[in-house]
Scaffold this motif. Structure first.
Motif, short mmCIF file in Angstrom:
data_model
loop_
_atom_site.label_atom_id
_atom_site.label_comp_id
_atom_site.label_asym_id
_atom_site.label_seq_id
_atom_site.Cartn_x
_atom_site.Cartn_y
_atom_site.Cartn_z
N LYS A 36 88.77 5.34 -91.31
CA LYS A 36 88.08 4.47 -92.25
C LYS A 36 88.14 3.01 -91.76
N LEU A 37 89.36 2.59 -91.42
CA LEU A 37 89.55 1.21 -90.98
C LEU A 37 88.78 0.93 -89.68
N TYR A 38 88.87 1.88 -88.76
CA TYR A 38 88.26 1.67 -87.45
C TYR A 38 86.75 1.47 -87.57
N TYR A 39 86.08 2.36 -88.28
CA TYR A 39 84.62 2.26 -88.32
C TYR A 39 84.14 1.13 -89.22
N HIS A 84 78.17 3.54 -88.26
CA HIS A 84 78.73 4.87 -87.97
C HIS A 84 78.88 5.69 -89.25
N THR A 85 78.62 6.97 -89.14
CA THR A 85 78.92 7.90 -90.23
C THR A 85 79.77 9.04 -89.65
N VAL A 86 80.93 9.26 -90.26
CA VAL A 86 81.82 10.31 -89.77
C VAL A 86 81.40 11.64 -90.37
N ILE A 87 81.29 12.66 -89.55
CA ILE A 87 80.92 13.99 -90.06
C ILE A 87 82.11 14.94 -90.01
N THR A 104 103.10 9.92 -82.21
CA THR A 104 101.80 9.79 -81.54
C THR A 104 100.85 10.89 -82.00
N PHE A 105 99.62 10.50 -82.29
CA PHE A 105 98.63 11.46 -82.79
C PHE A 105 97.38 11.46 -81.93
N LEU A 106 96.78 12.63 -81.89
CA LEU A 106 95.48 12.75 -81.22
C LEU A 106 94.43 12.96 -82.32
N VAL A 107 93.46 12.06 -82.37
CA VAL A 107 92.46 12.07 -83.44
C VAL A 107 91.08 12.32 -82.82
N LYS A 108 90.31 13.19 -83.46
CA LYS A 108 88.98 13.49 -82.92
C LYS A 108 87.94 13.38 -84.02
N ILE A 109 86.83 12.73 -83.68
CA ILE A 109 85.80 12.47 -84.68
C ILE A 109 84.44 12.86 -84.11
N SER A 110 83.60 13.42 -84.96
CA SER A 110 82.19 13.51 -84.58
C SER A 110 81.38 12.89 -85.70
N GLY A 111 80.23 12.38 -85.37
CA GLY A 111 79.42 11.73 -86.40
C GLY A 111 78.10 11.24 -85.87
N GLN A 112 77.51 10.33 -86.65
CA GLN A 112 76.22 9.76 -86.27
C GLN A 112 76.38 8.26 -86.14
#
Lengths: 151, 631
Positions: A36-39, A84-87, A104-112
């Motif tokens: 949320k913060l990043y986008y 950006h829109t996160v899907i 440490t975390f690995l985060v993955k996002i897909s979106g438009q």
């Protein structure tokens, strides 16, 4: 021999230890907030982007590498305005020995994503984020739009 | 105040053909001042009949008169390109204010009652017949007539002698009108030459191969390579065409033909002159789309045509025009000078010159032209060159096994405590349920227990999920690879690309797009996956096209170098440990005991998927004895 196998089965049936379960839950929560913060920053307050990165962080944007948070800030400033829109969103704890002492975390996002008024593109992005003191910082940020390659 | 005498003499001259003494355009404008004279009775002599000429003051509205008058002057002067016409126009306009008398023998003109002049009249082609023209040379005829119509000038189109008679065409309505008066003049001066004028008559347009060839020659003659400029002004009067061919650019078919040749030969045309071609909006509907093709067009001349409305230029907004000529078109008279400039500027903000006059430089906002600046896409990024080989080999081997039909050997690609999860937004089509139920998208799955369950923990569990994914065929040419983070102890690899989801023999295979992120760590002499996050989605239409058009060779990897250490499929030896894990996993999935699970896997050469499939098939047929489930 069958006994040995049964022992393995017992080991295996135990799925997640307490520690991993806690980390996994925390990874999800953190990823949701982080995303949320990043986008929001990227779309509305780009000038603050560098705060999200470690000094030595790396951004890989469609195969272009940008190293160091100041250069990353410059890169984002130059890029056309975005929306950006996160899907989909996923997160895992990273427990490899190299980061054993570091949450440490690995985060993955897909979106438009839409730049200016141009049509939307599908993108994928993943982050390695780590707790540095009381702040989460990006170690690695890897972005790609889904496109047909000229090859 | 006009003096009656001079009016009379004007009329008397005008009697011969004078009934059509006004151009048809004028008639459109003249309204009440129309003299109601017909224009179609050719050759009748009215010289001796004395029409009652009266000056009806009540019909004379100075303002309106002035407007029409100015319109006519502007239009005609500009169209003929000569200022000498002013006097003539003035004269004629004055004549206009004398309506036909009530008892005039002249036929009432019908256009007052709403008749719209037809296109031919508007475009002003006329046929001129010279009875017994064979007796004269062409030069004599043309020179005599040109002397008569001076200061107008005309260029005869398609001058032909047929039988005893000669005929030709003129493109200028004013000339045609004037020529109607010539009979009396010649008579008075003792010439025997007769002139018959038919307005609104033009030769048929033929686009024969011969003409097409001729047009090509004319076009190349009129093209200036050094400036990328093409001069098509007065095209139909070109010396190579005028004698035998009728090529009017105001005919859509002709314009289309000519411009498509130009577009083909010189798409990067920079300057185009279409002055004096009788172009007009109604017949030039496709005009915009024809010119739009010339993306580099900076200079465009459209002067002295018949355009009545500026909006036809809307289609040309995209052109980078710096100079435009529009003067001599009826549309110019619709606006005051400032209005006109600003209307044109609205369409072409960067225009520097209009009708030959330098415009004040435009003042624009200092914005970045809104051009989007993206760095170009690179297929591969590796933060550290040494890591490149490792990553390449790792992914090449991984996908070879993945596509082999037996994914079990991948067990050794995963770390003992590997974590794996998958997200997908595939919600329709074959196999969609599988993607949906396994998708661990945190914004869709909020239940903590479910989130934990969908995070696969430990290599057996991971392999089991990997094996359940539909059979695939990856296209390494479509791959991208980013190795964004490298240390001695770990490496992050992100791979994206396309694969074909093999559905079966009947239904069509589907193309999918995936994005996989691995964290790999050293193990023994090689590497294994500690974390894997996979995302699967639809391929875009473009990607599908690309995928379909690719060369047949599936594994001609652009990413991978010479395939060195890597070997395929069954040659990857399966460790005892892996076999044990698989046996346990099969037992867990099928509820068969360990012994039977082991046998089953052995029979199918340790392909986990095959084993599961074989179990289900045998189970369906009731071939599995009860003892297989005794534990």
């Amino acid at each position: 021999m069958i006994d040995a196998w049964l022992k393995i089965k017992k080991d295996y049936s135990y799925t997640m230890d307490e520690d991993l379960r806690a980390k996994s839950d925390q990874a999800c929560r953190t990823a949701e907030e982080f995303t949320k913060l990043y986008y929001e920053s990227l779309d509305k307050r780009r000038y603050l982007m560098s705060r999200l990165y470690m000094d030595t962080a790396i951004l890989v944007w469609n195969g272009n590498g940008i190293e160091g948070k100041d250069k990353i800030q410059h890169f984002w400033t130059e890029l056309p305005a975005s929306d950006h829109t996160v899907i989909t969103l996923d997160a895992q704890p990273v427990t490899v020995p190299a980061v054993a002492n570091q949450l440490t975390f690995l985060v993955k996002i897909s979106g438009q994503v839409r730049y200016h008024e141009k049509s939307a593109k599908t993108f994928n992005q993943n982050f390695l984020i780590t707790a540095l003191g009381d702040k989460w910082k990006i170690v690695s940020d890897c972005f790609r739009t889904q496109e047909a390659l000229e090859s | 105040m006009p003096n009656k005498k001079s009016n009379k003499s004007f009329w008397s001259v005008g009697r011969g053909g004078g009934r059509s003494n006004k151009s048809h355009d004028e008639k459109r404008y003249s309204g009440e001042h129309d003299d109601r004279m017909g224009h179609s009775v050719e050759g009748s002599k009215f010289v001796h009949s004395k029409p009652r000429v009266s000056f009806k003051k009540q019909n004379f509205k100075p303002d309106k008169f002035r407007n029409n008058f100015l319109k006519n002057i502007d239009e005609d002067v500009l169209m003929s390109g000569s200022n000498n016409n002013v006097a003539r126009q003035l004269h004629r306009a004055r004549g206009k204010s004398f309506p036909r008398g009530r008892n005039s023998p002249l036929p009432r003109n019908d256009h007052r009652n709403g008749r719209v002049p037809n296109l031919h009249e508007l475009t002003g082609w006329s046929r001129i017949d010279i009875p017994y023209g064979e007796n004269y040379t062409k030069d004599f005829v043309i020179n005599s007539l040109n002397r008569f119509v001076a200061p107008l000038i005309f260029n005869p189109l398609m001058y032909k002698v047929e039988g005893k008679n000669a005929h030709f065409y003129v493109d200028d309505g004013d000339v045609a009108k004037k020529l109607k008066d010539s009979n009396e003049y010649f008579e008075r001066n003792g010439h025997k030459m007769q002139v018959r004028v038919k307005t609104g008559v033009e030769p048929p347009v033929r686009l024969s191969d011969e003409i097409k060839e001729k047009i090509k020659l004319v076009l190349s003659k009129r093209f200036i390579t050094s400036t990328m400029a093409l001069d098509l002004s007065k095209f139909h009067l070109d010396s190579d065409l005028v004698q035998d061919h009728f090529c009017p650019l105001n005919r859509p078919s002709m314009l289309d033909h000519v411009m498509s040749i130009v577009a083909e030969c010189t798409p990067d045309l920079q300057a185009l002159n279409l002055d004096s071609n009788k172009l007009n909006t109604p017949t030039q509907k496709g005009f915009g789309s024809i010119l739009k093709k010339f993306k580099n067009l900076k200079i465009l001349y459209l002067g002295d045509n018949k355009f009545r409305d500026i909006h036809f230029l809307n289609n040309l907004k995209e052109l980078p025009l710096e100079e435009l000529r529009l003067e001599g078109n009826p549309l110019c008279n619709k606006y005051l000078k400032e209005e006109y400039e600003s209307e044109v500027r609205k369409l072409f903000p960067k225009l520097l010159k209009l009708d030959g006059v330098q415009l004040p430089p435009p003042i624009l906002f200092d914005v970045d032209d809104q051009k989007l600046k993206y760095p170009p896409t690179n297929q591969v990024f590796v933060v550290n060159e040494q890591a490149k080989e490792i990553a390449k080999q790792f992914l090449e081997l991984y996908f070879k096994v993945f596509d082999s039909g037996n994914r079990s050997p991948l067990l050794d690609a995963y770390h003992e405590n590997a974590l794996y999860s998958m997200t997908s937004n595939i919600s329709q089509g074959p196999n969609y349920k599988q993607y949906i139920t396994e998708s661990r998208s945190l914004n869709r799955v909020s239940d903590l227990t479910k989130r934990r369950k969908l995070l696969k923990t430990g290599k057996i569990s991971v392999l089991s999920s990997i094996c359940e994914l539909p059979p695939t065929e990856h296209d390494l040419n479509s791959f991208t690879m980013d190795v964004s983070f490298v240390t001695e102890a770990m490496m992050i690899i992100t791979v994206t690309g396309l694969y074909k989801e093999l559905i079966g023999k009947i239904s069509k295979d589907i193309i999918r797009f995936f994005n996989r992120t691995w964290i790999i760590v050293p193990q023994g002499t090689g590497f294994c996956i500690a974390n894997e996050e996979l995302h699967i989605t639809y391929a875009s239409t473009q990607q599908e096209k690309k995928f379909m058009s690719r060369p047949a060779a599936v594994h001609s990897p652009s990413l991978a170098g010479p395939s060195s250490t890597v070997s395929v499929e069954n040659q990857v030896p399966l460790s005892e440990e892996a076999k044990q894990h698989m046996t346990v996993e099969l037992s867990a999935q099928t509820n068969m005991n360990i012994e039977w699970s082991f046998k089953c896997l052995q029979e199918v050469n340790w392909s986990f998927q095959t084993a599961v499939a074989a179990f289900h098939e045998a189970s369906r047929q009731g071939k599995i004895p009860q003892e297989a489930f005794n534990k």
